[in-house]
Design an enzyme around this catalytic site. Structure first.
Site, PDB file in Angstrom:
ATOM      1  N   ASP A 109       3.308  15.915   4.931  1.00 47.43           N
ATOM      2  CA  ASP A 109       3.239  14.873   3.924  1.00 47.43           C
ATOM      3  C   ASP A 109       4.508  14.837   3.069  1.00 47.43           C
ATOM      4  O   ASP A 109       4.989  15.877   2.601  1.00 47.43           O
ATOM      5  CB  ASP A 109       2.020  15.126   3.026  1.00 47.43           C
ATOM      6  CG  ASP A 109       1.899  14.139   1.894  1.00 47.43           C
ATOM      7  OD1 ASP A 109       1.615  12.961   2.171  1.00 47.43           O
ATOM      8  OD2 ASP A 109       2.116  14.533   0.728  1.00 47.43           O
ATOM      9  N   GLU A 131       6.264  12.520   7.319  1.00 49.50           N
ATOM     10  CA  GLU A 131       6.310  11.354   6.432  1.00 49.50           C
ATOM     11  C   GLU A 131       7.531  11.564   5.557  1.00 49.50           C
ATOM     12  O   GLU A 131       7.656  12.600   4.892  1.00 49.50           O
ATOM     13  CB  GLU A 131       5.059  11.244   5.564  1.00 49.50           C
ATOM     14  CG  GLU A 131       5.118  10.017   4.655  1.00 49.50           C
ATOM     15  CD  GLU A 131       4.121  10.061   3.515  1.00 49.50           C
ATOM     16  OE1 GLU A 131       3.814   8.990   2.968  1.00 49.50           O
ATOM     17  OE2 GLU A 131       3.671  11.161   3.138  1.00 49.50           O
ATOM     18  N   ASP A 153       8.351   1.351   7.449  1.00 48.75           N
ATOM     19  CA  ASP A 153       9.041   0.062   7.547  1.00 48.75           C
ATOM     20  C   ASP A 153       8.268  -0.899   8.456  1.00 48.75           C
ATOM     21  O   ASP A 153       8.166  -2.098   8.173  1.00 48.75           O
ATOM     22  CB  ASP A 153      10.455   0.257   8.100  1.00 48.75           C
ATOM     23  CG  ASP A 153      11.388   0.928   7.102  1.00 48.75           C
ATOM     24  OD1 ASP A 153      10.964   1.197   5.966  1.00 48.75           O
ATOM     25  OD2 ASP A 153      12.548   1.190   7.474  1.00 48.75           O
ATOM     26  N   ILE A 211      -4.181   1.402   2.626  1.00 47.14           N
ATOM     27  CA  ILE A 211      -5.447   0.820   2.173  1.00 47.14           C
ATOM     28  C   ILE A 211      -5.813   1.408   0.819  1.00 47.14           C
ATOM     29  O   ILE A 211      -6.086   0.696  -0.141  1.00 47.14           O
ATOM     30  CB  ILE A 211      -6.577   1.080   3.187  1.00 47.14           C
ATOM     31  CG1 ILE A 211      -6.195   0.576   4.579  1.00 47.14           C
ATOM     32  CG2 ILE A 211      -7.864   0.403   2.732  1.00 47.14           C
ATOM     33  CD1 ILE A 211      -7.198   0.911   5.650  1.00 47.14           C
TER      34      ILE A 211
END
Length: 581
Positions: free
Chosen positions: A259, A292, A312, A383
């Site tokens: 992460d 990430e 992107d 989300i």
């Protein structure tokens, strides 16, 4: 599995045999440390060089313990392999060899076969409940599940990014053996398992390291979550390196997703992690390492890491599908079709280009294979970082979403699907936590203030209606349903085409470029490893285009005449070897 000794795996409680455990704690700011057992025994730990404390105690697996610092403070083991209840309570001695693997010879899957399904274990009901979904996912065409972070967090529910005990799988999801059973069953169904790990920060509640090991942190380096972690210190590096090895060797996960590595102020740590993992994994075993990274550091993808989440790809398609240009989407608002073409032809859109904040972001990526990029239309961030957690099918037309889904599942990039995408789940995926008191209030207000840059929530009164992250209902509303429907049939068909016609030839693939056809419309081509050429024509605009269908059509949505590229459509063609589209 390599043997554990104080030299090779120092942090935490390590069983030496069935009745004896070695405890080791790095506490350079402590004068006295003891191991406190639940039965009332207190055993002094012997001070060692460089701030270590050590003790060997007769105690079997299942023993509950904690550390006492200077006779003043009881703390959990920062390398606890399991917690009895929560982050503040008893740690538990775990026997890593207790679970009997049913598929010990599983060697994983090659990276190019990855079709990733990201899921939240808590929202799906715990380890055992996720295990029940595995046959459905394998039949759908998924080849890997990606578990959002499992590190023990405060409370009973959390996104996972507030973990404070990275070695302890979240207790309310089930015991460690149940997590291993889930992984074992995934392998039985041919599914690899990726675990999302957070090495850039600790959560705001339950991290006691700063009280007896201040050197764990760099007070002069700031991250969005507080002081940076000091990866220059060997003890700190090993804490995370050994954690990565624990998941890969002891739990037999097939890969890690790291992460937000842009918040790790030490590129050498990432290189060392990759090298250690490659050295420790069995010869012939497929182990995946995925980043990430907002910095779009293509150089990290050349040797050490298999791929990076390509934000992107998501961001530009979100702008084209929804017209939203708030906040970070504003970086993709100008000439989005040109940006999509660059993404399909070169990987990253931002390759040293300047963002809205005036910062240069990214490195040239056109030399990388398409499989170095994980593509997605939705994920937990995209989300859950919406104020109301809406899913994409609630924000754009069904046909436009089908066209974009075709691009996602048929391009040579590695596709990632978020839980519920495959059935157009009606349930939102909201940001949820289980904090209390002043911290709960701070998180609630912080969450609402995040959306001040969004046009729909500039008004303070509107922001008051953003769901409270700490409310139980916010979590309950985020549990998706999985009823079979035409959407899942669409996914199943596309994934069957992908596995049959594209996946076998992905090794050696190269992008041949992408061109803009009109606003919202592009055509992109890739030469696959066997010499065949894959072409995808995409029109997310409302106007039909004079663009003849190429020969060797593999799939199209919707079906249309051969002379035009219909509005909100996608076509996929695959030439035989030796022929060109």
């Amino acid at each position: 599995m390599p043997s554990r000794t104080l030299e090779t795996w120092p942090h935490g409680a390590i069983m030496l045999d069935a009745q004896h455990t070695r405890f080791a704690l790095w506490a350079p700011d402590a004068f006295y440390v003891s191991v406190e057992l639940e039965d009332g025994k207190s055993i002094a730990m012997l001070p060692q060089a460089e701030g270590w404390f050590e003790a060997e105690i007769k105690c079997p697996a299942g023993t509950r313990y904690r550390y006492n610092i200077d006779g003043e403070m009881d703390v959990p083991d920062p390398a606890s392999r399991a917690q009895a209840l929560d982050v503040h309570g008893w740690s538990v001695v775990v026997d890593p060899l207790a679970y009997q693997w049913r598929h010990p010879n599983w060697q994983g899957r090659p990276w190019h076969e990855a079709v990733i399904y990201e899921l939240h274990v808590g929202a799906m009901g715990g380890y055992a409940a996720v295990e029940k979904q595995l046959p459905r996912l394998a039949e759908l065409g998924i080849t890997a599940i990606e578990l959002m972070p499992l590190a023990q967090f405060p409370g009973e529910r959390n996104w996972g990014y507030d973990g404070v005990l990275p070695y302890a799988p979240q207790a309310c999801y089930g015991p460690p053996e149940q997590l291993k059973a889930l992984i074992d069953s995934a392998h039985e169904h041919g599914l690899a398992v990726i675990l999302d790990v957070v090495y850039n920060h600790f959560g705001p509640d339950g991290n006691y390291l700063g009280q007896y090991a201040k050197g764990f942190f760099q007070e002069d380096v700031h991250t969005p979550w507080g002081a940076g972690i000091d990866f220059d210190r060997r003890e700190v590096r090993n804490f995370f390196l050994d954690n990565a090895l624990m998941w890969l060797l002891e739990y037999r996960v097939d890969g890690l997703r790291l992460d937000a590595v842009h918040a790790i102020d030490n590129p050498g740590f990432l290189t060392e992690l990759a090298q250690r993992v490659r050295q420790q994994a069995d010869v012939g075993r497929h182990v995946w390492l995925v980043l990430e990274n907002e910095l779009n550091q293509a150089s990290l993808l050349t040797h050490d890491f298999d791929a990076q989440w390509n934000d992107d790809f998501h961001n530009v398609l979100h702008v084209l599908l929804t017209g939203e240009t708030d906040a970070y989407y504003s970086d993709f608002a100008q000439n989005p079709t040109d940006k999509l073409a660059r993404c399909l032809g070169e990987g990253f859109i931002y390759q040293g280009h300047t963002t809205r904040h005036g910062h240069e972001r990214g490195e040239p990526s056109g030399h990388l294979p398409p499989s170095a990029f994980v593509a997605f239309l939705q994920n937990h961030d995209q989300i859950g970082n919406r104020a109301l957690g809406e899913r994409l099918h609630q924000l754009c037309s069904p046909q436009a979403l089908k066209a974009a889904t075709t691009l996602l599942l048929m391009s040579p990039m590695i596709p990632l699907i978020f839980m519920g995408d495959e059935v157009n789940a009606e349930q939102p995926f909201l940001f949820f936590t289980d904090h209390h008191g002043e911290l709960a209030e701070a998180v609630r207000e912080g969450r609402r203030n995040e959306f001040a840059d969004f046009a729909a929530f500039k008004d303070l009164e509107r922001r008051e209606h953003i769901p409270d992250p700490n409310a139980l209902l916010t979590f309950l509303q985020s549990a998706p349903g999985f009823t079979e429907n035409t959407q899942s049939q669409f996914y199943r068909h596309l994934l069957s085409l992908r596995h049959l016609h594209i996946v076998p030839h992905l090794p050696g693939s190269v992008a041949l470029g992408a061109q803009v056809l009109a606003d919202g419309a592009v055509t992109a081509r890739w030469r696959l490893g066997n010499g065949s050429v894959l072409q995808i024509d995409l029109n997310l605009g409302a106007t039909p285009l004079d663009h003849p269908a190429p020969p060797h059509l593999l799939f199209e949505t919707p079906a249309t005449d051969e002379a035009h590229l219909a509005p909100f459509s996608a076509r996929v063609a695959l030439s035989p070897v030796g022929e060109h589209l």
